[in-house]
Design an enzyme around this catalytic site. Structure first.
Site, PDB file in Angstrom:
ATOM      1  N   TYR A   1      16.622  30.893   8.413  1.00  0.00           N
ATOM      2  CA  TYR A   1      15.442  31.584   8.923  1.00  0.00           C
ATOM      3  C   TYR A   1      15.460  31.676  10.448  1.00  0.00           C
ATOM      4  CZ  TYR A   1      12.866  31.479   4.475  1.00  0.00           C
ATOM      5  OH  TYR A   1      12.441  31.673   3.191  1.00  0.00           O
TER       6      TYR A   1
ATOM      7  N   LYS B   1       0.837  -1.199   0.000  1.00  0.00           N
ATOM      8  CA  LYS B   1       0.000   0.000   0.000  1.00  0.00           C
ATOM      9  C   LYS B   1       0.875   1.254   0.000  1.00  0.00           C
ATOM     10  CE  LYS B   1      -0.479  -0.094   5.036  1.00  0.00           C
ATOM     11  NZ  LYS B   1      -1.410  -0.084   6.174  1.00  0.00           N
TER      12      LYS B   1
END
Length: 387
Positions: A265, A46
């Site tokens: 940042y 899956k």
């Protein structure tokens, strides 16, 4: 104009590379088969085979002998059918109105997991006749599955249509990755009752972790997922599986930065020494999660260390915040002639286990593998695996 580029150029020059070792994949699956004892071993593919490509993974495991597969959706099953022509393909999300044709045309087996699905499936059988299904029973997980008492009543219901004939009854362990948890034994005893009620029908309980709990949990069919792909099934236990996926990112630039300067940042990292930094072409848009940043994210306040990469025999720490497309690594301690622009840093793989990278991100290896973006250029390698 005709170009003369080799197909391998795309991988050699890609900013992000993912190498999938299909030989290791097969070896892991066979290892899990041996650990499953008398039970057959299925293949859980899956989520695009845990992010590694359902086409290549499915075809490889089918060639290795897998004949029972589990997918999440009918669309995944239809794709897999092209690569596993004679396999039984179970669809874990079951069947809903409008999907009948998808199931029948691709010979997919729905996993019936609720009263609503059961009612609909009975109506489908009345229109289409006999067709196999699997029945999922809840033994304490409280996720999917018929309540245990309802399932046992269904097994004993002499009025149920003869066309309703499950080929598999299954349940799922909630705490298989915690061997000492009493929940495992509780679910085992509950599932034994279910299996006995559906006498003559194959039974399946064990996922990857369940296989390691021992033969009591194996029943007729085991369903290994993460362990097949090299991830750890039981945290705290030495992982016997071979790494399957290696993710790498190219260094775009290196730069020298003075002590006292800040990085990225929010000035999340202030350097305490003169440093050399490598900026690589991977970020959270590629599944290299922001939570692995060395600072400026809540997880670092808990004492969990930030992420690392690997290059030239050395682990190197993430420096500052990971951004959408870029990550900075501190390569100060490496020799000057390595970690240059154009070189690659391993994000996880043979040297940085995927579960180690996941821990730094505050998550699990499953999420690391399935979260990889579309920008990784993929290469599949395969060596003959011994029987």
């Amino acid at each position: 104009m005709t170009d003369n580029f080799d197909d391998d150029d795309a991988f050699a020059s890609a900013g992000l590379r993912l190498t999938v070792d299909l030989g290791a994949l097969v070896e892991n699956w066979r290892d899990l088969g041996r650990r499953s004892g008398k039970a057959r071993t299925s293949a859980v593919v899956k989520a695009d085979a845990y992010g590694l490509g359902i086409e290549d993974v499915g075809e490889t495991l089918y060639a290795a002998g897998a004949r029972d597969f589990f997918v999440a959706t009918a669309d995944e099953g239809a794709t897999l059918r092209l690569y596993a022509p004679e396999a039984r393909i179970f669809v874990l999300s079951g069947i809903w109105p409008g999907l009948e044709r998808r199931f029948f045309e691709n010979d997919l087996v729905p996993v019936i997991a609720s009263e609503e699905q059961l009612t609909f499936w009975m109506s489908v059988l009345s229109d289409y006749g006999d067709y196999p299904c699997a029945l999922q029973v809840d033994t304490g997980f409280n996720r999917l599955g018929l309540p245990m008492d309802d399932a046992i009543a269904l097994a004993d219901d002499v009025s149920r249509p003869a066309s309703f004939a499950p080929v598999l009854v299954m349940s799922h362990l909630a705490c298989g990755d915690d061997p000492a948890n009493a929940m495992n034994r509780q679910q085992l005893e509950a599932f034994r009752k279910v299996s006995a009620a559906f006498e003559g029908i194959e039974a399946s309980l064990a996922n990857s972790a369940g296989i390691f709990l021992g033969s009591e949990y194996h029943f007729d069919l085991t369903r290994p997922g993460i362990a097949t792909y090299g991830g750890e099934a039981v945290p705290g236990m030495a992982n016997p599986m071979r790494p399957v996926a290696t993710a790498e990112a190219r260094i775009i630039q290196t730069r020298s930065v003075k002590a006292g300067e800040t990085v990225g940042y929010g000035r999340a990292l202030q350097l305490t020494r003169d440093s050399r930094l490598a900026i690589v072409s991977a970020g959270y848009a590629d599944g290299y999660t922001r939570s692995q940043s060395s600072g400026g994210v809540p997880l670092r306040q808990t004492g969990v260390a930030g992420g690392h990469g690997f290059i030239a025999g050395h682990k190197v720490p993430v420096a500052g915040r990971i951004t959408m497309d870029l990550t900075i690594f501190d390569v100060t301690d490496l020799p000057d002639n390595v970690a240059r622009a154009g070189d690659y840093i391993e994000l996880f793989g043979n040297n940085i286990p995927v579960d180690e990278a996941a821990k730094a991100a505050g998550t699990i290896g499953y999420e690391m593998l399935t979260s990889m973006g579309l920008r990784h250029e993929r290469r599949y390698i395969s060596e003959e695996a011994e029987e």
